[in-house]
Scaffold this motif. Structure first.
Motif, PDB file in Angstrom:
ATOM      1  N   THR A  61       0.821  -1.220   0.000  1.00 32.26           N
ATOM      2  CA  THR A  61       0.000   0.000   0.000  1.00 32.26           C
ATOM      3  C   THR A  61       0.853   1.267   0.000  1.00 32.26           C
ATOM      4  O   THR A  61       0.407   2.311  -0.455  1.00 32.26           O
ATOM      5  CB  THR A  61      -0.956   0.048   1.207  1.00 32.26           C
ATOM      6  OG1 THR A  61      -0.189  -0.013   2.407  1.00 32.26           O
ATOM      7  CG2 THR A  61      -1.949  -1.102   1.172  1.00 32.26           C
TER       8      THR A  61
ATOM      9  N   ILE B 297      -7.211  -0.359   2.996  1.00 25.96           N
ATOM     10  CA  ILE B 297      -5.762  -0.338   3.208  1.00 25.96           C
ATOM     11  C   ILE B 297      -5.397  -1.127   4.465  1.00 25.96           C
ATOM     12  O   ILE B 297      -4.410  -1.851   4.487  1.00 25.96           O
ATOM     13  CB  ILE B 297      -5.248   1.122   3.267  1.00 25.96           C
ATOM     14  CG1 ILE B 297      -5.372   1.739   1.872  1.00 25.96           C
ATOM     15  CG2 ILE B 297      -3.815   1.190   3.770  1.00 25.96           C
ATOM     16  CD1 ILE B 297      -5.094   3.216   1.815  1.00 25.96           C
TER      17      ILE B 297
ATOM     18  N   LYS C  28      -5.384  11.153  17.777  1.00 26.39           N
ATOM     19  CA  LYS C  28      -4.840  11.547  16.468  1.00 26.39           C
ATOM     20  C   LYS C  28      -5.657  12.698  15.893  1.00 26.39           C
ATOM     21  O   LYS C  28      -6.860  12.559  15.689  1.00 26.39           O
ATOM     22  CB  LYS C  28      -4.891  10.334  15.536  1.00 26.39           C
ATOM     23  CG  LYS C  28      -4.506  10.597  14.083  1.00 26.39           C
ATOM     24  CD  LYS C  28      -4.509   9.293  13.280  1.00 26.39           C
ATOM     25  CE  LYS C  28      -4.278   9.545  11.802  1.00 26.39           C
ATOM     26  NZ  LYS C  28      -4.282   8.295  11.008  1.00 26.39           N
TER      27      LYS C  28
HETATM   28  C1  LIG Z   1      -4.274   6.608   1.264  1.00 29.55           C
HETATM   29  C2  LIG Z   1      -3.339   6.096   2.326  1.00 29.55           C
HETATM   30  C3  LIG Z   1      -3.540   6.459   3.630  1.00 29.55           C
HETATM   31  C4  LIG Z   1      -2.711   5.984   4.628  1.00 29.55           C
HETATM   32  N1  LIG Z   1      -2.941   6.368   5.913  1.00 29.55           N
HETATM   33  C5  LIG Z   1      -2.138   5.907   6.899  1.00 29.55           C
HETATM   34  C6  LIG Z   1      -2.345   6.285   8.247  1.00 29.55           C
HETATM   35  O1  LIG Z   1      -3.280   6.993   8.554  1.00 29.55           O
HETATM   36  N2  LIG Z   1      -1.500   5.830   9.186  1.00 29.55           N
HETATM   37  C7  LIG Z   1      -0.459   5.001   8.884  1.00 29.55           C
HETATM   38  O2  LIG Z   1       0.260   4.578   9.785  1.00 29.55           O
HETATM   39  N3  LIG Z   1      -0.234   4.634   7.613  1.00 29.55           N
HETATM   40  C8  LIG Z   1      -1.049   5.046   6.620  1.00 29.55           C
HETATM   41  N4  LIG Z   1      -0.807   4.675   5.318  1.00 29.55           N
HETATM   42  C9  LIG Z   1       0.383   3.904   5.005  1.00 29.55           C
HETATM   43  C10 LIG Z   1       0.109   2.440   4.773  1.00 29.55           C
HETATM   44  O3  LIG Z   1       0.741   2.121   3.597  1.00 29.55           O
HETATM   45  C11 LIG Z   1       0.645   1.664   5.940  1.00 29.55           C
HETATM   46  O4  LIG Z   1      -0.155   1.942   7.050  1.00 29.55           O
HETATM   47  C12 LIG Z   1       0.659   0.153   5.724  1.00 29.55           C
HETATM   48  O5  LIG Z   1       0.633  -0.504   6.962  1.00 29.55           O
HETATM   49  C13 LIG Z   1       1.911  -0.279   5.000  1.00 29.55           C
HETATM   50  O6  LIG Z   1       1.988  -1.674   4.970  1.00 29.55           O
HETATM   51  P1  LIG Z   1       2.253  -2.482   3.643  1.00 29.55           P
HETATM   52  O7  LIG Z   1       2.351  -3.885   4.037  1.00 29.55           O
HETATM   53  O8  LIG Z   1       1.221  -2.198   2.624  1.00 29.55           O
HETATM   54  O9  LIG Z   1       3.638  -1.874   3.194  1.00 29.55           O
HETATM   55  P2  LIG Z   1       4.414  -2.001   1.823  1.00 29.55           P
HETATM   56  O10 LIG Z   1       3.940  -0.940   0.905  1.00 29.55           O
HETATM   57  O11 LIG Z   1       4.414  -3.370   1.335  1.00 29.55           O
HETATM   58  O12 LIG Z   1       5.855  -1.633   2.328  1.00 29.55           O
HETATM   59  C14 LIG Z   1       6.203  -0.350   2.799  1.00 29.55           C
HETATM   60  C15 LIG Z   1       7.711  -0.244   2.956  1.00 29.55           C
HETATM   61  O13 LIG Z   1       8.159  -1.097   3.977  1.00 29.55           O
HETATM   62  C16 LIG Z   1       9.079  -2.055   3.485  1.00 29.55           C
HETATM   63  N5  LIG Z   1       8.753  -3.292   4.171  1.00 29.55           N
HETATM   64  C17 LIG Z   1       7.566  -3.926   4.196  1.00 29.55           C
HETATM   65  N6  LIG Z   1       7.615  -4.989   5.022  1.00 29.55           N
HETATM   66  C18 LIG Z   1       8.863  -5.033   5.522  1.00 29.55           C
HETATM   67  C19 LIG Z   1       9.520  -5.900   6.442  1.00 29.55           C
HETATM   68  N7  LIG Z   1       8.903  -6.935   6.990  1.00 29.55           N
HETATM   69  N8  LIG Z   1      10.818  -5.655   6.732  1.00 29.55           N
HETATM   70  C20 LIG Z   1      11.449  -4.611   6.185  1.00 29.55           C
HETATM   71  N9  LIG Z   1      10.893  -3.767   5.331  1.00 29.55           N
HETATM   72  C21 LIG Z   1       9.596  -3.957   4.996  1.00 29.55           C
HETATM   73  C22 LIG Z   1       8.884  -2.082   1.999  1.00 29.55           C
HETATM   74  O14 LIG Z   1      10.065  -2.412   1.332  1.00 29.55           O
HETATM   75  C23 LIG Z   1       8.465  -0.658   1.706  1.00 29.55           C
HETATM   76  O15 LIG Z   1       9.569   0.177   1.586  1.00 29.55           O
HETATM   77  C24 LIG Z   1      -1.639   5.112   4.308  1.00 29.55           C
HETATM   78  C25 LIG Z   1      -1.440   4.744   2.971  1.00 29.55           C
HETATM   79  C26 LIG Z   1      -2.271   5.214   1.992  1.00 29.55           C
HETATM   80  C27 LIG Z   1      -2.032   4.788   0.580  1.00 29.55           C
END
Ligand SMILES: Cc1cc2nc3c(=O)[nH]c(=O)nc-3n(C[C@@H](O)[C@@H](O)[C@H](O)COP(=O)(O)OP(=O)(O)OC[C@H]3O[C@@H](n4cnc5c(N)ncnc54)[C@H](O)[C@@H]3O)c2cc1C
Ligand code: SF4
Lengths: 706, 326
Positions: free
Chosen positions: B34, B105, B230
């Motif tokens: 995400t 998300i 928040k």
């Molecule tokens: C519209 C929108 C709103 C959002 N609002 C919020 C919010 O309010 N609060 C908030 O906290 N977040 C928010 N987010 C961020 C959201 O992406 C994260 O909360 C989410 O948990 C990321 O997890 P993911 O697994 O999708 O990450 P990914 O996109 O898969 O990874 C994110 C990064 O972490 C790295 N990564 C992933 N897993 C690991 C691991 N195990 N070890 C090392 N590196 C790793 C990846 O390489 C990448 O660089 C928002 C995102 C969007 C798009």
């Protein structure tokens, strides 16, 4: 004289009738331009400048052309010409897939010689700023001055004066469906374009001109479309480019704008800054008004706003000008010039009322010449519970403080001639109503069915409505200025009446009655003087055989009327520790003449209120002076209302007469002013700048404390 | 986005081997995607290889027992938000989780991704702006538009750490387990995050060849109240303008110990030792809570557009303290 008859005589008109396309829309069956996929279709993409101001020194397309899957690459701007804003079109490609097209535009090499730029009004107006328009001095247009009465004399009579500066930033349209087209040539003489447009015929004529074709060899189709709000009146660069790429490749080409491009180049509501000094007499008459203001609509002009607004001021002077910046140009946006003007005016009214020690609603009553709004004030105040407001602003206790405010608006929406329509009755009893207007999501399709069905004694679902296609050759104007309903309704009504008349003429001999005695209702034609004489609709039409009845309609001045006054009341709650603002309720009392469909009329009002709410509390374009770029050309940092922001909306269809008046734009006008005044009533500090975000609220509270 | 090859991970050894000696950005990990997908689409990152972590066995799930919580890095934010033990005994974490983004998300976003997500700074997310964090010369937020930027710990890079889970977990005293070529190590989550003065390019100590595998939270103490507050501009989705994760061990109205971590105001989750000191051992009343609020921001250095965050943070800290006492 034609009329819509009395409310008591209407079976369908004025009732709440679900949208005919509703089911298709929620099931995904409805096809928007974005959903059109033609056999063998290519995908178009446009390379845009990231630089706000530059001379184009060179464009090299060769690498892009060499990418497998790329079918055409064309320059849009010529070498030697100037880039004047971020997002301006440089070149375009058509490729087998959208991904290849995306890769290909990144392979176009552009040599730009950067020029100094200005992207904010303050920078543009600063001493020594780079001159970005040859015809304006200091990046400012000649001021337009208006004077009435005797300004100094007016101020001499004033018991109180207010001097304040109000500001509204640029807002973008945020059409959920971005601008775009699918273009396909049958041969090099016949072009079909599916367009997300507010003007099917305008788009056809533009493309016919561009490609030097007779207009009837260009067909434009807009079955369903996802919002325009004034920004989609022609094919634009992207539509002409799609058609051009399609002609070069002999394939269909789909070219939809990205969300980023949509923010950058597809239009916006200009900003407004106004410095105003105004006075009122001790008995509450607005007596003098002196305003100097400006706005920016990009490098173009068009940054007008209404000032003063709706209230009567006998003595005034106003001076307005445009400021040029290196940013994409404004386009008409839902009630151009009105919401920002209304916000400033309604804020000013409250500030004056407070100085006079008057209830702001009373102060409005004294100065508002509109009888309609006078009645709306009473109704709206009752509905919101105006007596509950803080008589002393900010006097509520606790951390979360509530307040109420009021705002006003005015619009035209009277429609005009130029629409052609045809109503056809076939021998199987089916009925078609056809016109070249387009349904932007407003519900005009359903309204057409309602009007025809009312006239023909049928149900709306019995009418097959064809809109959004230029091929039947029944032109209608673009959907702007809230004109569509008022322009189309009279023509549909008269066409249906003419078709009915023809059918009656056919059937009268059989029923042994004069034509004037025939009526139709409930799928049956009957004789008004002898109710035993009837014939079922299908039996009657069955006698038409191959000779369908097909009648055109006439424009009829008497069936429509311009002028739509509106008033809104807002209740808000402000968290005084975090600056978070929630709008609790909006009461929107909207004058609209005859509501053909009460349900979709309410829906229009709801939509307008939500858009006004976005402008009031969230939406703002951020331009960065260091890079010349828009920092929030997305929907993460350009924030629009979501479910959490949308309050209870009480939409009151205030139908004052039985003539059709458009209502698309006016409901977004009073919202920002009403909310701004409610915030003031809640916290006792005024935020004179939109949107009213937590930072502005906290800063205002901090200033008050200091 | 640029083309990349895609590998479904089957073991941690394989992942660390793939990551080894590639440096940042060549080989990247993807969990829920995400955050990462948006970076790829905007060409902010252009990796040659993506390693899909979701195929790793045994890295999702929440273990809750007397020794506390163990949450696998692939656990979704939604699963954290709805876990009954977390809701009852680690309220701050459940509240932080439910404040993240949108249901969609939260359903795919993971804990690991949440902790390792990259800055939202609007200069950073613009491909064509080469700011300090991306190896350029200046932080554009300093002279530019800085409404959403840091008021604490900024210099020389003024991003705010976007994670909502991180402040909550740090306030709960969480530790994080990382696997690299040399094997596994566990460290406090607070130390996992770093400030730009130490490294302007990254937000944590993770090396290019390391991966986060889990987070551990010590057992919840009795008589503890915890909250995540928040402030934001819109309901959802929206990142914090400022947030406070507070964990308070209470004896009636007296605060025996306090843990206060701020989000949305600094380049890393910001532990406010000052606020904790102002509250610890005190009977909490309006004066004490106000003091804690103003102590929390006494070192704040706002940029052009974010002075409001000072007031906001101060008020949120006081509010959290008052909630602990009520
Ligand atoms: C519209 C929108 C709103 C959002 N609002 C919020 C919010 O309010 N609060 C908030 O906290 N977040 C928010 N987010 C961020 C959201 O992406 C994260 O909360 C989410 O948990 C990321 O997890 P993911 O697994 O999708 O990450 P990914 O996109 O898969 O990874 C994110 C990064 O972490 C790295 N990564 C992933 N897993 C690991 C691991 N195990 N070890 C090392 N590196 C790793 C990846 O390489 C990448 O660089 C928002 C995102 C969007 C798009
Ligand atoms: S805050 Fe960080 S990411 Fe944003 S411009 Fe400054 S250095 Fe770049």
């Amino acid at each position: 004289m034609a009329s819509w008859g009395e409310a008591s005589e209407s079976r369908l008109i004025g009732k709440r009738i679900p949208r005919l396309s509703g089911r298709d829309k929620v099931t995904g069956k409805a096809k928007y331009t974005f959903d059109i996929n033609r056999p063998g279709m290519l995908y178009g993409r446009i390379l845009r400048s990231e630089i706000a101001h530059a001379n184009v020194v060179g464009i090299d397309l060769s690498e892009a052309e060499a990418l497998p899957g790329v079918k055409a690459v064309i320059p849009i701007i010529e070498v030697g010409k100037k880039i004047r804003y971020q997002g301006q079109e440089i070149a375009a490609v058509a490729a087998e897939t959208d991904d290849i097209a995306k890769d290909a535009i990144r392979l176009i090499r552009v040599d730009l010689e950067e020029l100094p730029y200005v992207v904010t009004e303050a920078d543009a107006m600063a001493e020594g700023a780079p001159q970005i328009r040859d015809d304006w001095e200091g990046n400012q247009s000649e001021p337009g001055v208006r004077e009435a009465g005797d300004l100094e004399g007016g101020f001499a009579q004033a018991a109180v004066e207010v001097e304040a500066t109000y500001h509204a930033p640029v807002q973008t349209h945020v059409c959920l469906e971005t601008h775009g087209h699918v273009a396909e040539w049958e041969d090099d003489q016949n072009l079909t374009v599916w367009a997300s447009t507010q003007a099917v015929f305008g788009t056809r004529n533009d493309l016919a001109g561009t490609f030097d074709l007779p207009a009837n060899q260009v067909r434009v189709i807009t079955e369903h479309m996802g919002g325009g709000f004034g920004s989609k009146f022609g094919p634009g660069v992207e539509g002409r480019t799609a058609a051009n790429l399609a002609r070069m490749t002999g394939r269909g080409v789909k070219l939809m704008l990205t969300r980023k491009a949509e923010h950058l180049v597809a239009g916006n509501r200009p900003s407004m800054t106004q410095h105003v000094r105004a006075g009122a007499t001790s008995d509450g008459r607005l007596i003098a008004y002196d305003m100097k203001g400006y706005g920016t609509g990009g490098i173009s002009s068009g940054a007008g706003f209404q000032a003063p607004y709706v209230y009567h001021v006998p003595n005034l002077r106003t001076e307005k000008m445009n400021v040029a910046v290196n940013v994409g140009n404004q386009r008409a946006m839902r009630a151009p010039g009105h919401p920002q003007g209304a916000f400033a005016m309604d804020s000013l009214m409250d500030e004056l009322a407070e100085k006079l020690g008057m209830n702001p609603l009373e102060f409005r009553r004294i100065n508002d010449p509109s009888e309609v709004r006078q009645a709306q004030y009473t109704l709206g105040a009752q509905e919101i519970g105006w007596h509950r407001r803080n008589s002393v602003p900010g006097s509520g206790t606790g951390v979360k403080k509530r307040g109420m405010g009021v705002g006003s608006g005015l619009w035209g929406g009277g429609g005009g001639p130029g629409t052609q329509a045809r109503v056809t009755i076939n021998s199987d009893g089916s009925v078609e109503a056809v016109t070249g207007t387009q349904d932007l999501g407003t519900g005009v399709r359903t309204a057409i069915a309602i009007i025809a069905a009312e006239e023909l004694g049928l149900n709306p679902t019995d009418i097959s409505v064809k809109v959004g296609d230029s091929e039947p050759g029944l032109p209608s104007g673009g959907s702007g200025g809230s004109q569509t309903m008022a322009s189309v309704a009279p023509v549909i009504k008269t066409a249906a009446a003419a078709a009915k008349q023809k059918l009656f003429e056919r059937i009268a001999p059989q029923l042994e009655a004069p034509v004037e005695d025939l009526r139709v209702g409930n799928h049956t034609i009957y004789v008004v003087s002898d109710r035993t004489k009837t014939i079922k609709w299908e039996l009657a039409t069955g006698q038409l055989g191959m000779e369908s009845i097909s009648e055109g309609g006439q424009w009829d001045e008497e069936l429509r009327q311009g002028g739509a006054a509106g008033t809104q009341f807002a209740e808000v709650e402000v968290d005084t520790e975090t600056g978070e603002l929630s709008v609790i309720k909006i009461v929107a009392v909207q004058d609209c003449g005859l509501a053909i469909n009460r349900l979709t009329t309410e829906s229009q009002i709801n939509g307008g209120v939500i858009m006004g709410l976005g402008q009031a509390i969230l939406e703002e374009r951020f331009m960065d002076a260091q890079t010349g770029r828009m920092l929030n050309a997305n929907l993460e940092d350009y924030k629009v209302p979501g479910t959490f922001e949308i309050p209870e909306i009480k939409s009151i269809v205030f139908d004052t007469h039985r003539k059709v008046t458009g209502v698309g734009e006016p409901p977004c006008i009073p919202t920002p002013g009403a909310i701004a005044n409610a915030v003031y009533n809640a916290i006792g500090v005024r935020v004179r700048e939109l949107p009213i975000t937590p930072d502005r609220i906290l800063n205002a509270l901090a200033e008050q404390k200091a | 986005m640029e083309k990349f090859s895609y590998v479904n991970a089957s073991s941690l050894e394989q992942v660390t081997a793939l990551l080894s000696d590639s440096g940042w950005g060549e080989v990247m990990l993807i969990a829920g995607g995400t955050d990462l997908l948006a970076e790829l689409k905007e060409y902010v990152e252009t990796p040659k290889t993506l390693v899909n972590l979701k195929t790793l066995p045994g890295m999702d799930g929440i273990e809750a027992d007397a020794s506390g919580l163990k949450i696998g890095a692939l656990t979704t934010v939604a699963d954290i938000a709805k876990h009954p033990t977390i809701q009852h005994h680690y309220t701050v974490l459940a509240q932080a989780a439910v404040s993240v983004a949108t249901p969609q998300i939260r359903n795919v976003g993971t804990l690991g991704g949440n902790l390792c997500q990259r800055p939202r700074c609007w200069y950073y997310r613009d491909e064509t702006t080469d700011c300090l964090k991306k190896g350029g010369d200046i932080c554009y937020a300093v002279d530019g538009l800085s409404k959403y930027h840091a008021i604490l710990g900024g210099d020389p890079v003024y991003i705010v750490h976007p994670s909502d889970l991180a402040p909550a977990l740090i306030a709960l005293g969480a530790s994080v387990t990382i696997v690299g070529p040399e094997g596994e190590k566990t460290m406090s989550l607070e130390e996992f995050f770093t400030l730009p003065a130490a490294n302007p390019y990254r937000e944590n100590v993770l090396q290019p060849n390391e991966i986060v595998i889990s987070v551990q939270v010590p057992p919840a103490q009795p008589n503890t109240k915890s909250f995540y507050l928040k402030a934001r501009e819109k309901g959802a989705p929206d990142f914090a303008l400022a947030s406070v994760a507070g964990v308070f061990e209470m004896d009636g109205k007296t605060c025996k110990s306090a843990s206060v971590v701020l989000g949305g105001v600094a380049p890393a989750p910001w532990r406010s030792k000052e606020a904790e000191a102002a509250l610890t051992g005190k009977m909490i009343n309006e004066m004490v809570s106000k003091q804690a609020g103003s102590d929390a921001v006494k070192d704040a250095q706002p940029l052009n557009d974010n002075a409001y965050k000072v007031t906001l943070t101060q008020n949120l800290v006081s509010r959290a303290a008052m909630m602990a006492a009520s």
